[in-house]
Design an enzyme around this catalytic site. Structure first.
Site, PDB file in Angstrom:
ATOM      1  N   THR A   1       0.921  -0.996   0.095  1.00  0.00           N
ATOM      2  CA  THR A   1       0.120  -0.138   0.167  1.00  0.00           C
ATOM      3  C   THR A   1       0.789   1.029   0.083  1.00  0.00           C
ATOM      4  OG1 THR A   1      -0.145   0.450   2.258  1.00  0.00           O
ATOM      5  CG2 THR A   1      -1.565  -1.460   1.552  1.00  0.00           C
TER       6      THR A   1
ATOM      7  N   GLU B   1      13.522  -3.322  -0.701  1.00  0.00           N
ATOM      8  CA  GLU B   1      14.369  -3.277  -2.014  1.00  0.00           C
ATOM      9  C   GLU B   1      13.573  -2.173  -3.097  1.00  0.00           C
ATOM     10  OE1 GLU B   1      16.804  -2.535  -4.050  1.00  0.00           O
ATOM     11  OE2 GLU B   1      17.749  -4.202  -3.647  1.00  0.00           O
TER      12      GLU B   1
ATOM     13  N   VAL C   1      13.582   1.981  -3.544  1.00  0.00           N
ATOM     14  CA  VAL C   1      14.447   2.876  -4.753  1.00  0.00           C
ATOM     15  C   VAL C   1      14.418   1.705  -6.069  1.00  0.00           C
ATOM     16  CG1 VAL C   1      16.558   3.824  -5.060  1.00  0.00           C
ATOM     17  CG2 VAL C   1      15.467   3.856  -2.936  1.00  0.00           C
TER      18      VAL C   1
ATOM     19  N   ALA D   1      12.322   0.423  -8.086  1.00  0.00           N
ATOM     20  CA  ALA D   1      11.378  -0.391  -8.259  1.00  0.00           C
ATOM     21  C   ALA D   1      12.178  -1.789  -7.961  1.00  0.00           C
ATOM     22  CB  ALA D   1      10.632  -0.349  -9.500  1.00  0.00           C
TER      23      ALA D   1
ATOM     24  N   LEU E   1      14.839  -2.761  -9.443  1.00  0.00           N
ATOM     25  CA  LEU E   1      16.301  -2.967  -9.607  1.00  0.00           C
ATOM     26  C   LEU E   1      17.016  -3.222  -8.298  1.00  0.00           C
ATOM     27  CD1 LEU E   1      16.821   0.568 -11.727  1.00  0.00           C
ATOM     28  CD2 LEU E   1      16.774  -2.249 -12.583  1.00  0.00           C
TER      29      LEU E   1
ATOM     30  N   GLY F   1       0.277   3.941 -14.783  1.00  0.00           N
ATOM     31  CA  GLY F   1       0.561   3.342 -13.596  1.00  0.00           C
ATOM     32  C   GLY F   1       2.163   3.453 -13.063  1.00  0.00           C
TER      33      GLY F   1
ATOM     34  N   GLU G   1       3.234   7.756  -8.393  1.00  0.00           N
ATOM     35  CA  GLU G   1       2.576   7.155  -6.899  1.00  0.00           C
ATOM     36  C   GLU G   1       1.118   7.686  -7.076  1.00  0.00           C
ATOM     37  OE1 GLU G   1       4.403   6.449  -3.754  1.00  0.00           O
ATOM     38  OE2 GLU G   1       5.777   6.076  -5.243  1.00  0.00           O
TER      39      GLU G   1
ATOM     40  N   LYS H   1      13.828   8.789  -1.889  1.00  0.00           N
ATOM     41  CA  LYS H   1      14.653   7.831  -2.369  1.00  0.00           C
ATOM     42  C   LYS H   1      16.219   7.940  -2.164  1.00  0.00           C
ATOM     43  CE  LYS H   1      11.681   6.069  -5.867  1.00  0.00           C
ATOM     44  NZ  LYS H   1      10.934   6.393  -7.150  1.00  0.00           N
TER      45      LYS H   1
END
Ligand code: ADP
Ligand code: ASP
Ligand code: MG
Length: 814
Positions: free
Chosen positions: A555, A606, A609, A611, A613, A664, A667, A682
């Site tokens: 969420t 993880e 920052v 997504a 990666l 999408g 945020e 981030k």
């Protein structure tokens, strides 16, 4: 001679009795046979209830009695042809009248002695064994019914009588010498004292009857026919993955049964072990299955341990005090006091400081123990050299059992670390000097979790189960669920991990399932779930107390982020794609990290920052291997990269932003991206992971947004952007005119971080960054000039979900 024993379920109905009778008929063709029969399942309990109701002056004992009588009569009517029923039916009626007479006496006197209890319950076995005998007659299988009370002689300790082996041996030998019947049917559980008064051998005691008869007749084998295909690596009611143990030693079997494996009554093993008689545990409902063979030298099973068992309703009593150190005799007096009260000591531990002795006993003996021990140490307690007995209840013992443990190191290490990782607190530990058993005393609430954790740890062929709770079923959450569904099979086959979705919630509904929520149908199921309540959701995760629990927060809710500190202390790992916790006050971030460390849980984020990666994990790998982060430069907003890659000063800036949101990448609230807040969070998280105690206020934000865009709601944000279209055009053309591109760059160096829009030249590493890509450059001691670069899609539901997925699997340490 061979001895076969059939348990309560095996004779629990007409259909089952018929199966048992077939097995007996076939066995009897091979060798002389003694068959020991338990009461029909539930009957012993029913008769005990009759006794206590009658003693309490409650007339409903008559109904219970009626129930028992009907069960037996109906069984006969179903099992035996009508023409042959009359004698057995009248025998049952006669015996039920006798029980009624005894109970009437109890009812009138309002008194129920253990002696009377024995005489009431004895009818369970007396009747069931008669029915089996009658059934065999109808199959033309000749058999003799023999009352066990004429064979097994005990002391007068009613309800748990001790066997006089010498006298029993003589009685049995004489009987079977004179009587040459090839098939003898004997009621289990019951015996008699030297005066001929009925006694019983303790609950589950029919197994013992069979073992006593096997030893006394020097039988070639003892077969225990029950409702499972053998002794299992753990109680199958607690561990669905439990496996049948093909072969086990007497001592291991004894140890397992003493520590709770109900499948054989603990005293059973000793007489057959002494006589070297092999024991087979067999399944009446699957007679073809080999079952378990108990003997001296078992076959190796590839594991250091043979099985795991547990006993509930344990209490620890501890005697403590400075007056005990170095003075002999304290333990003798403690054990004498307990033994005088006939209190069974299950486990003993004493620290080498001798400051305390701790003993595990049955919970129902606690008040007797306390009274007796406090009395025995009355003087020392008064003078203060010893404390009154300390009592702790609501405990259980879990035990690992295996002959092989003594030649292997590291088993207890593995045991306690597995328990520790799952937040199971160990109150006391004992290892017998035989090294055949390691026992841990834990809270009764942790038993199921503990046994399953240990089973996974020691029987490596079993799956490791992750119990996953997910909050959030939006873009990313639903992708995660579909990835989980797709990968289930691979995870089970390749990693031997089974991810079970134990709970699921979105802002409206929540749902739990003990068997795991069906990943094909989660949407429908969740729709019919109960109304979401955050506290209930978290409390349910806590109270379910499942092993390897993981909570995935998918969420963007601040309220949900506030729950992590309630889960980590319960050893529930937290996987967050929600950035709020890690970007809240530094103190909160470090608190969560230290809770995770303290309670052996993992706190992984993880996807905060870049997504999916591997940014945070790479940073941590660098640090763990001794590198130092000197500078970070990064484009961390997939949204902003997308927007500036698509904005050419032709289409409205607002329209491009809207498209990024529709696809999408943003945020849930796009202002967090456009205003730079998301990038600030981030870079702050990266700096924090690199060891810098940074707060949001410490970060400089060179925002490119006209302030009015950020002042109202999301609708206002879009309309204000349209009003300021010229501002965005100008920005674009300024950069494009010089052959540059716009990139929103985050930097960290020397304890300082900043974010802002930058025009980059074609030579710059950030120039060729397309779509919604992110890039992170780590300048470190090992990568001083040419930085370590991580680049790729940094936004999007699919990649974010895959990053969360990877974190979830990471918690399993496989
Ligand atoms: P019976 O009536 O045949 O004597 P019990 O109910 O006394 O049978 O014992 C069999 C039951 O023991 C099984 O149904 C199983 O639920 C339970 N059990 C507990 N621990 C174990 C174990 N380690 N292996 C097999 N069964 C076990
Ligand atoms: N009928 C007795 C009991 O239920 C003995 C047995 O079944 O082994 O405890
Ligand atoms: Mg039993």
């Amino acid at each position: 001679m061979q001895v076969l024993k059939f348990g309560g379920t095996s004779v629990g109905s007409a259909a089952n009795m018929s199966k048992a009778a077939d097995i007996i008929r076939q066995a009897a063709q091979k060798d002389r046979t003694i068959v020991v029969i338990s009461a029909m399942a539930g009957v012993t309990d029913l008769l005990l209830q009759c006794g206590s109701l009658a003693a309490a002056g409650d007339e409903s004992y008559l109904e219970k009695l009626q129930q028992a009588e009907q069960l037996h009569l109906n069984t006969v009517k179903e099992l035996i042809p009508a023409t042959q029923q009359s004698s057995i039916l009248s025998l049952i009626k006669k015996q039920c009248n006798e029980i009624e007479d005894i109970c009437k006496g109890v009812f009138l006197l309002k008194e129920l002695s253990e002696r009377t209890i024995d005489s009431i319950v004895s009818y369970g076995e007396l009747i069931s064994s008669r029915i089996v005998s009658a059934r065999l007659n109808t199959l033309n299988t000749d058999n003799t019914w023999k009352d066990a009370r004429e064979l097994i002689c005990t002391d007068s300790e009613h309800t748990h009588a001790g066997v006089d082996f010498k006298r029993t041996g003589m009685l049995v030998e004489d009987y079977f010498y004179v009587n040459e019947a090839s098939l003898t049917i004997v009621p289990g559980f019951i015996a008699s004292d030297p005066n001929g008064v009925t006694t019983t051998l303790g609950r589950g005691g029919s197994d013992y009857t069979a073992a006593i008869l096997a030893a006394a007749t020097e039988a070639s084998v003892l077969e225990i026919w029950t409702d499972v295909s053998g002794m299992m690596t753990a109680d199958p009611r607690l561990v669905p993955n439990a496996k049948i143990i093909a072969s086990i030693s007497y001592k291991e079997a004894m140890e397992l049964s003493h520590f709770g494996a109900k499948v054989v009554y603990p005293p059973t093993i000793l007489p057959v072990m002494r006589a070297g008689i092999p024991v087979r545990i067999k399944n009446t409902f699957s007679p073809g299955h080999a079952g378990t063979l108990i003997q001296n030298e078992p076959v190796k099973n590839g594991s250091d341990i043979r099985g795991i068992s547990s006993i509930n309703k344990i209490a620890l009593v501890s005697l403590e005090g400075s007056g005990m150190v170095g003075i002999p005799g304290f333990s003798r007096r403690l054990f004498e006091a307990l033994s005088h009260e006939k209190i069974n000591v299950i486990l003993i531990t004493q620290a080498s400081s001798e400051h305390s002795i701790c003993v595990g006993i049955e919970e129902n003996a606690v008040s007797k123990a306390k009274r007796a021990v406090d009395k025995a140490f009355d003087y020392e307690i008064k003078t203060g050299s010893v404390e009154p007995l300390v009592v702790e209840k609501q405990l259980a013992i879990v035990a690992l059992v295996g002959d092989n443990m003594k030649s292997h190191t590291g088993i207890s290490g593995k045991m306690f670390s597995a328990l520790g990782k799952n937040g199971v607190n160990v109150r006391a530990i004992a290892q017998g000097s035989s090294e055949r058993n390691i026992s841990a005393v834990i809270s009764v609430n942790d038993v199921q979790k503990a046994i399953n954790v240990l089973h996974e740890e020691f029987f490596e062929s079993t799956m490791k189960q992750i119990n996953l709770f997910i909050a959030g079923t939006g873009n990313v959450g639903s992708k995660l669920l579909s990835q989980l569904r797709q990968q289930q099979q691979y995870l089970q086959q390749e990693l031997r991990v089974h991810v079970r979705l134990a709970g699921l919630a979105n802002s409206r509904k929540m749902l739990f399932s003990n068997d795991g929520i069906d990943l094909d149908k989660w949407e429908q199921l969740l729709q019919h779930g109960e109304a979401m309540d955050r506290n209930t959701f978290i409390e349910t995760i806590q109270s379910k107390n499942l092993r390897n629990s993981v909570f995935a927060d998918v969420t963007a809710s601040a309220d949900i982020a506030l729950t992590y500190d309630k889960l980590l202390p319960k050893s529930v790992s937290v996987v967050a794609c929600n950035k709020i916790a890690c970007s809240s006050a530094y103190g909160q971030y470090t608190k969560l990290k230290s809770l995770a460390r303290e309670f052996n849980a993992q706190f992984l984020f993880e996807t905060n920052v870049g997504a999916g990666l591997p940014v945070i994990s790479t940073l941590n790998d660098l640090l763990r291997s001794g590198d130092k982060i000197n500078r970070i430069e990064a484009v961390l907003s997939g949204t902003l990269n997308y927007v500036f890659n698509h904005y050419r000063g032709e289409e409205d800036f607002a329209t491009v932003v809207q498209r990024a949101q529709d696809e999408g990448y943003t945020e849930p609230d796009p202002r967090l991206d456009l205003g730079g807040t998301d990038v600030m969070r981030k870079i702050m998280i990266l700096a924090r992971e690199a060891g810098e105690p940074l707060e949001m206020e410490d970060i400089t934000n060179h925002s490119f947004m006209p302030p009015s865009c950020m002042e109202g709601d999301v609708e206002n944000f879009y309309s204000e952007m349209r009003r300021h279209e010229d501002h965005f055009k100008k920005m674009y053309h300024h950069a494009a005119g010089a052959g540059r591109k716009l990139k929103f760059v985050a930097k960290y160096e020397n304890g300082k971080a900043s974010v802002g829009l930058q025009e980059v030249d074609p030579e710059h590493g950030f120039y060729h960054l397309y779509g919604k890509d992110n890039v992170v450059l780590f300048y470190t001691n090992r990568y001083p000039e040419q930085p370590l670069m991580i680049k790729g899609a940094g936004a999007g539901a699919e990649v974010t979900a895959s990053g969360i997925f990877a974190d979830i699997i990471r918690t399993a340490n496989v």
